[in-house]
Write an enzyme that holds these catalytic residues in place. Structure first.
Site, PDB file in Angstrom:
ATOM      1  N   GLU A 116       0.836  -1.205   0.000  1.00 14.49           N
ATOM      2  CA  GLU A 116       0.000   0.000   0.000  1.00 14.49           C
ATOM      3  C   GLU A 116       0.872   1.257   0.000  1.00 14.49           C
ATOM      4  O   GLU A 116       1.864   1.334   0.733  1.00 14.49           O
ATOM      5  CB  GLU A 116      -0.884  -0.032   1.252  1.00 14.49           C
ATOM      6  CG  GLU A 116      -1.863   1.096   1.407  1.00 14.49           C
ATOM      7  CD  GLU A 116      -2.774   0.896   2.615  1.00 14.49           C
ATOM      8  OE1 GLU A 116      -3.613   1.774   2.868  1.00 14.49           O
ATOM      9  OE2 GLU A 116      -2.642  -0.145   3.307  1.00 14.49           O
ATOM     10  N   CYS A 141      -5.620  -3.455   1.744  1.00 14.58           N
ATOM     11  CA  CYS A 141      -5.466  -3.631   3.188  1.00 14.58           C
ATOM     12  C   CYS A 141      -6.788  -3.880   3.927  1.00 14.58           C
ATOM     13  O   CYS A 141      -7.340  -4.970   3.862  1.00 14.58           O
ATOM     14  CB  CYS A 141      -4.712  -2.438   3.773  1.00 14.58           C
ATOM     15  SG  CYS A 141      -4.022  -2.716   5.431  1.00 14.58           S
ATOM     16  N   LYS A 173      -9.301   2.718  -2.450  1.00 16.43           N
ATOM     17  CA  LYS A 173      -9.644   2.035  -1.199  1.00 16.43           C
ATOM     18  C   LYS A 173     -11.004   2.486  -0.688  1.00 16.43           C
ATOM     19  O   LYS A 173     -11.253   3.681  -0.510  1.00 16.43           O
ATOM     20  CB  LYS A 173      -8.557   2.311  -0.162  1.00 16.43           C
ATOM     21  CG  LYS A 173      -8.669   1.481   1.126  1.00 16.43           C
ATOM     22  CD  LYS A 173      -7.452   1.743   2.007  1.00 16.43           C
ATOM     23  CE  LYS A 173      -7.448   0.843   3.242  1.00 16.43           C
ATOM     24  NZ  LYS A 173      -6.233   1.061   4.067  1.00 16.43           N
TER      25      LYS A 173
END
Length: 262
Positions: A41, A144, A110
């Site tokens: 990330e 994540c 995200k």
């Protein structure tokens, strides 16, 4: 498809240095037969760099993308990388997949932001399933914290994702996610999951490493420790097909019973 996982925090705050780290990793991965290299990330800029996130953020088709496309082409492999994406006045925590010929295949923002740090610096994305075709596989992307929501990964499974790329900044004390949750996600959704973490101290965080490529049988094909490392493992479509036949979770679902899951 041989897949390389670059477990590294690079050089936080220096895009130029991180591109050099990525270039060197791509050279090693290609020499080992990899067709895809995945980074953690926010790899190109660093994670815990405060207001540097906004200063370094670029559009999805900006100089970052051009630099990655160049190294992907030189080394002959696709690259999935994390970076901060600027779109007008908004900044997103994004990951992009670029093919071996330099084509931008997919860009993901995200959707589930973790903690005050991310909510202070990023706008959440609104598209949960982003996919691309690569070497005959359907490749999906998330980042994540997204993988910790079972609905998110199940949406990918229903959309036909074979290999899920998860650039990650997993920190202490949540290492059980890397050790236990990720292999379970791979098994319950019958897919491969490439979970690629940062490592070591950065700002207020301690990243735990433990990157892995988990298979549809819930077994990690490769697993990193707590240091910088380049992992290699194979995604096997034939094994995936056999596993899906033996574990027909998607066929045995009863969506009519799940109405309370809003």
């Amino acid at each position: 498809m041989r897949t390389a996982l670059l477990q590294s925090s690079g050089r936080p705050g220096s895009v130029a240095d991180n591109l050099k780290v990525l270039d060197a990793a791509a050279e090693r991965a290609a020499a080992a037969g990899a067709r895809l290299l995945v980074t953690p990330e926010l790899f190109l800029t660093g994670y815990a760099i405060g207001d540097g996130i906004g200063r370094l953020a670029e559009p999805a088709d900006g100089d970052f993308a051009d630099a990655v496309a160049d190294l992907a082409g030189r080394h002959g492999l696709a690259v999935g990388y994390g970076y901060p994406e600027r779109d007008g006045g908004a900044v997103f925590n994004s990951a992009q997949l670029i093919s071996a010929d330099g084509t931008r295949l997919a860009n993901y923002r995200k959707t589930h932001l973790f903690g005050c740090f991310e909510r202070d610096h990023f706008t959440p994305g609104e598209q949960p399933v982003v996919q691309a075709e690569l070497d005959g596989l359907t490749v999906g992307m998330m980042i994540c914290y997204d993988v910790e929501f079972p609905e998110n990964v199940r949406a990918h499974a229903l959309a036909g994702t074979d290999l899920l790329l998860v650039p990650t900044a997993q920190m202490h004390p949540y290492q059980f996610v890397a050790e236990s949750v990720v292999p379970v996600r791979a098994f319950e959704n019958q897919m491969y999951v490439a979970y690629v973490n940062r490592v070591g101290p950065e700002g207020e965080f301690e990243f735990v490493g433990l990157s892995a490529l988990a298979g549809p049988d819930g077994v990690a094909r490769t697993r990193a420790g707590r240091d910088e490392e380049l992992l290699l493992a194979d995604v096997d479509p034939a094994f995936l097909a056999r596993s899906r036949e033996a574990n027909p979770y998607l066929l045995d679902r009863r969506p009519g019973l799940y109405g309370l899951l809003g």
